[in-house]
Design a protein around this motif. Structure first.
Motif, PDB file in Angstrom:
ATOM      1  N   GLY A  84       0.935  -1.175   0.100  1.00  0.00           N
ATOM      2  CA  GLY A  84      -0.186   0.132  -0.067  1.00  0.00           C
ATOM      3  C   GLY A  84       0.900   1.304   0.058  1.00  0.00           C
ATOM      4  N   VAL A  85       2.132   1.224  -0.146  1.00  0.00           N
ATOM      5  CA  VAL A  85       2.825   2.258  -0.102  1.00  0.00           C
ATOM      6  C   VAL A  85       2.688   2.991  -1.778  1.00  0.00           C
ATOM      7  CG1 VAL A  85       5.105   3.441   0.074  1.00  0.00           C
ATOM      8  CG2 VAL A  85       4.523   1.762   1.692  1.00  0.00           C
ATOM      9  N   ASP A  86       2.484   4.515  -1.546  1.00  0.00           N
ATOM     10  CA  ASP A  86       2.424   4.939  -3.059  1.00  0.00           C
ATOM     11  C   ASP A  86       3.546   5.985  -3.160  1.00  0.00           C
ATOM     12  OD1 ASP A  86      -0.359   4.593  -3.314  1.00  0.00           O
ATOM     13  OD2 ASP A  86      -0.893   5.336  -1.567  1.00  0.00           O
ATOM     14  N   MET A  87       4.482   6.147  -2.459  1.00  0.00           N
ATOM     15  CA  MET A  87       5.601   7.094  -2.778  1.00  0.00           C
ATOM     16  C   MET A  87       6.724   6.771  -1.816  1.00  0.00           C
ATOM     17  SD  MET A  87       6.057  11.158  -2.787  1.00  0.00           S
ATOM     18  CE  MET A  87       5.845  11.359  -4.887  1.00  0.00           C
ATOM     19  N   PHE A  88       8.133   6.310  -2.131  1.00  0.00           N
ATOM     20  CA  PHE A  88       9.058   6.182  -1.531  1.00  0.00           C
ATOM     21  C   PHE A  88       9.944   7.471  -1.253  1.00  0.00           C
ATOM     22  CE2 PHE A  88       8.172   2.317  -2.599  1.00  0.00           C
ATOM     23  CZ  PHE A  88       7.826   1.579  -1.518  1.00  0.00           C
ATOM     24  N   HIS A  89      10.305   7.868  -0.145  1.00  0.00           N
ATOM     25  CA  HIS A  89      11.226   8.984   0.103  1.00  0.00           C
ATOM     26  C   HIS A  89      12.538   8.103   0.434  1.00  0.00           C
ATOM     27  CE1 HIS A  89      11.396  12.834   3.066  1.00  0.00           C
ATOM     28  NE2 HIS A  89      12.619  12.795   2.000  1.00  0.00           N
ATOM     29  N   VAL A  90      13.470   8.505  -0.376  1.00  0.00           N
ATOM     30  CA  VAL A  90      14.624   7.615  -0.425  1.00  0.00           C
ATOM     31  C   VAL A  90      15.989   8.246   0.175  1.00  0.00           C
ATOM     32  CG1 VAL A  90      16.126   6.275  -1.953  1.00  0.00           C
ATOM     33  CG2 VAL A  90      13.837   6.557  -2.547  1.00  0.00           C
ATOM     34  N   SER A  91      16.082   7.652   1.306  1.00  0.00           N
ATOM     35  CA  SER A  91      17.344   8.209   1.815  1.00  0.00           C
ATOM     36  C   SER A  91      18.506   6.962   2.128  1.00  0.00           C
ATOM     37  CB  SER A  91      17.199   8.540   3.496  1.00  0.00           C
ATOM     38  OG  SER A  91      18.226   9.226   4.187  1.00  0.00           O
ATOM     39  N   SER A  92      19.485   6.918   3.025  1.00  0.00           N
ATOM     40  CA  SER A  92      20.257   5.840   3.249  1.00  0.00           C
ATOM     41  C   SER A  92      20.994   5.748   4.370  1.00  0.00           C
ATOM     42  CB  SER A  92      21.517   5.848   2.188  1.00  0.00           C
ATOM     43  OG  SER A  92      22.255   7.076   2.124  1.00  0.00           O
ATOM     44  N   GLY A  93      21.539   4.816   4.966  1.00  0.00           N
ATOM     45  CA  GLY A  93      22.439   4.858   6.269  1.00  0.00           C
ATOM     46  C   GLY A  93      21.621   4.629   7.248  1.00  0.00           C
ATOM     47  N   GLY A  94      22.138   4.763   8.372  1.00  0.00           N
ATOM     48  CA  GLY A  94      21.343   4.809  10.003  1.00  0.00           C
ATOM     49  C   GLY A  94      21.915   3.566  10.558  1.00  0.00           C
ATOM     50  N   GLU A  95      22.680   2.622  10.147  1.00  0.00           N
ATOM     51  CA  GLU A  95      23.262   1.698  10.923  1.00  0.00           C
ATOM     52  C   GLU A  95      24.814   1.902  11.509  1.00  0.00           C
ATOM     53  OE1 GLU A  95      21.704  -0.773  12.554  1.00  0.00           O
ATOM     54  OE2 GLU A  95      20.285   0.639  12.144  1.00  0.00           O
ATOM     55  N   GLY A  96      25.420   2.871  10.768  1.00  0.00           N
ATOM     56  CA  GLY A  96      26.682   3.367  10.872  1.00  0.00           C
ATOM     57  C   GLY A  96      26.847   4.655  10.510  1.00  0.00           C
ATOM     58  N   PRO A  97      28.134   5.252  10.702  1.00  0.00           N
ATOM     59  CA  PRO A  97      28.296   6.661  10.516  1.00  0.00           C
ATOM     60  C   PRO A  97      28.385   6.636   8.742  1.00  0.00           C
ATOM     61  CG  PRO A  97      30.359   5.653  11.100  1.00  0.00           C
ATOM     62  CD  PRO A  97      29.269   4.707  11.557  1.00  0.00           C
ATOM     63  N   ILE A  98      27.863   7.787   7.971  1.00  0.00           N
ATOM     64  CA  ILE A  98      27.925   7.749   6.681  1.00  0.00           C
ATOM     65  C   ILE A  98      29.615   8.116   6.292  1.00  0.00           C
ATOM     66  CG2 ILE A  98      27.518   9.492   4.775  1.00  0.00           C
ATOM     67  CD1 ILE A  98      24.778   9.998   6.030  1.00  0.00           C
ATOM     68  N   GLY A  99      29.780   7.182   5.272  1.00  0.00           N
ATOM     69  CA  GLY A  99      31.063   7.379   4.852  1.00  0.00           C
ATOM     70  C   GLY A  99      31.982   5.971   5.344  1.00  0.00           C
ATOM     71  N   SER A 100      31.333   5.201   6.299  1.00  0.00           N
ATOM     72  CA  SER A 100      31.988   3.851   6.782  1.00  0.00           C
ATOM     73  C   SER A 100      31.908   3.038   5.763  1.00  0.00           C
ATOM     74  CB  SER A 100      31.493   3.433   7.866  1.00  0.00           C
ATOM     75  OG  SER A 100      30.029   3.326   7.880  1.00  0.00           O
ATOM     76  N   ASN A 101      32.951   2.034   5.551  1.00  0.00           N
ATOM     77  CA  ASN A 101      32.830   0.715   4.372  1.00  0.00           C
ATOM     78  C   ASN A 101      32.859   1.387   2.948  1.00  0.00           C
ATOM     79  OD1 ASN A 101      32.819  -1.664   3.859  1.00  0.00           O
ATOM     80  ND2 ASN A 101      30.891  -2.205   3.816  1.00  0.00           N
ATOM     81  N   GLY A 102      33.324   2.560   2.832  1.00  0.00           N
ATOM     82  CA  GLY A 102      33.446   2.927   1.409  1.00  0.00           C
ATOM     83  C   GLY A 102      32.190   3.855   0.932  1.00  0.00           C
ATOM     84  N   GLY A 103      31.326   4.139   1.849  1.00  0.00           N
ATOM     85  CA  GLY A 103      30.166   4.682   1.564  1.00  0.00           C
ATOM     86  C   GLY A 103      30.532   6.307   0.946  1.00  0.00           C
ATOM     87  N   PRO A 104      29.595   7.161   0.652  1.00  0.00           N
ATOM     88  CA  PRO A 104      29.665   8.389  -0.094  1.00  0.00           C
ATOM     89  C   PRO A 104      30.158   9.401   1.216  1.00  0.00           C
ATOM     90  CG  PRO A 104      27.279   8.128   0.614  1.00  0.00           C
ATOM     91  CD  PRO A 104      28.073   6.814   0.941  1.00  0.00           C
TER      92      PRO A 104
END
Length: 346
Positions: free
Chosen positions: A240-260
């Motif tokens: 039933g979801v009509d639109m996704f608001h697309v983010s990333s991360g949350g389980e670790g600091p952004i940039g860890s493991n080669g992230g952006p």
């Protein structure tokens, strides 16, 4: 060519432009009762005055222990409805539309004692070890989401957004980093989120769209990638979801493991990936405070809507200033008391 200031429609939601104020916690409920205050009223209504087409109120707890901190807003009881209704009515009077993000912080609930989660795994070395939810606890949690959505409708919100990202409860269920259960909620990590979506859909008017914020990628070792995210989003869309608001991360600091490195528009490709993979409208978010960057997302048809967070914290009139910079503000879009201001000098 569609631009940032073209109107947009999704079911019964009609927006005057493509500019979104994303949910950003204010940590400003001094009485710790979850009820939004005059601060919240001014914060949200001023962005409506400033030309924003769509405002999403910060994550509001579906349970007292579901808040990130006790200074966050909540919508777990009927006594909280009136204060939210005051905000929605004032935002509507300025020609904007407004949603509320419903969520539960799970193991990231700082002031809960103890917090709850899919499994008894703390977020980090500085966090409490959460209590793993029982099946009965899960059922109660799903009902809490549904009841919060019903209150949101009563408060006059135009739609609701479920918070399924940034390491909070729904994200915790569909992440292999935080869900090691040995029941059906472990073998089927999307089941909890799917059931939440179905329960919320039951109390929303049929013509009201349902939004969901998701982290399309995790940046820590053992985390999931965008292909994994596409599949749980497929389930949520079917539910039933009509639109996704697309983010990333949350389980670790952004940039860890080669992230952006969290540069301008760093998450737009993830929004495009979900959009094209599911043929579903999306909101792009992430360092899009540049007028040109935000405009390009729309003109290049990379997303339907653009969320501007930090830029709107520093400038309540970001939308009007963007419209001015990108071609000129239409007089009809300006608050009449401000016509003698800078826009009248151009």
């Amino acid at each position: 060519m569609t631009d940032l200031f073209a109107p947009y429609e999704l079911k019964a939601l009609t927006l005057k432009n493509r500019v979104v104020m994303p949910p950003m916690c204010q940590y400003a409920v001094e009485k710790q009762d979850g009820i939004p205050t005059d601060w919240h009223f001014v914060h949200y209504v001023s962005r409506a005055v400033g030309g924003t087409g769509f405002i999403i109120v910060e994550m509001s707890g579906i349970h007292p222990d579901g808040r990130i901190t006790n200074q966050d807003t909540g919508i777990w009881e009927d006594g909280q409805i009136a204060a939210f209704k005051r905000i929605t009515e004032a935002v509507h009077a300025q020609g904007a539309k407004i949603a509320i993000q419903l969520g539960h912080a799970g193991r990231k609930a700082v002031d809960a004692n103890p917090p709850v989660a899919p499994s008894a795994i703390p977020f980090d070395a500085h966090s409490q070890t959460p209590r793993a939810l029982t099946r009965d606890g899960i059922a109660k949690m799903i009902r809490a989401y549904r009841d919060a959505a019903r209150r949101a409708v009563e408060a006059g919100f135009d739609t609701v957004e479920l918070h399924g990202s940034h390491g909070y409860l729904i994200h915790q269920f569909h992440s292999p980093l935080s869900n090691v259960r040995d029941d059906e909620y472990g073998s089927d990590p999307a089941l909890f989120g799917e059931q939440v979506v179905e329960a919320v859909r039951e109390v929303l008017p049929a013509e009201m769209p349902l939004l969901m914020r998701v982290s399309a990628k995790e940046y820590v070792e053992g985390g999931y990638n965008e292909a994994y995210a596409l599949e749980f989003c497929r389930r949520y869309k079917a539910a039933g979801v009509d639109m996704f608001h697309v983010s990333s991360g949350g389980e670790g600091p952004i940039g860890s493991n080669g992230g952006p490195n969290a540069g301008p528009a760093y998450q737009v490709e993830l929004a495009e990936y979900i959009r094209s993979g599911l043929q579903v409208p999306v909101i792009a978010v992430g360092r899009l405070e540049s007028y040109g960057e935000a405009q390009a997302v729309i003109t290049e048809a990379r997303a339907e809507l653009v969320a501007v967070g930090r830029g709107m914290l520093s400038d309540p009139y970001w939308a009007l200033h963007a419209e001015e910079a990108l071609g000129g503000v239409h007089q009809a879009n300006l608050p009449k008391p401000y016509l003698r201001g800078i826009w009248n000098k151009k």
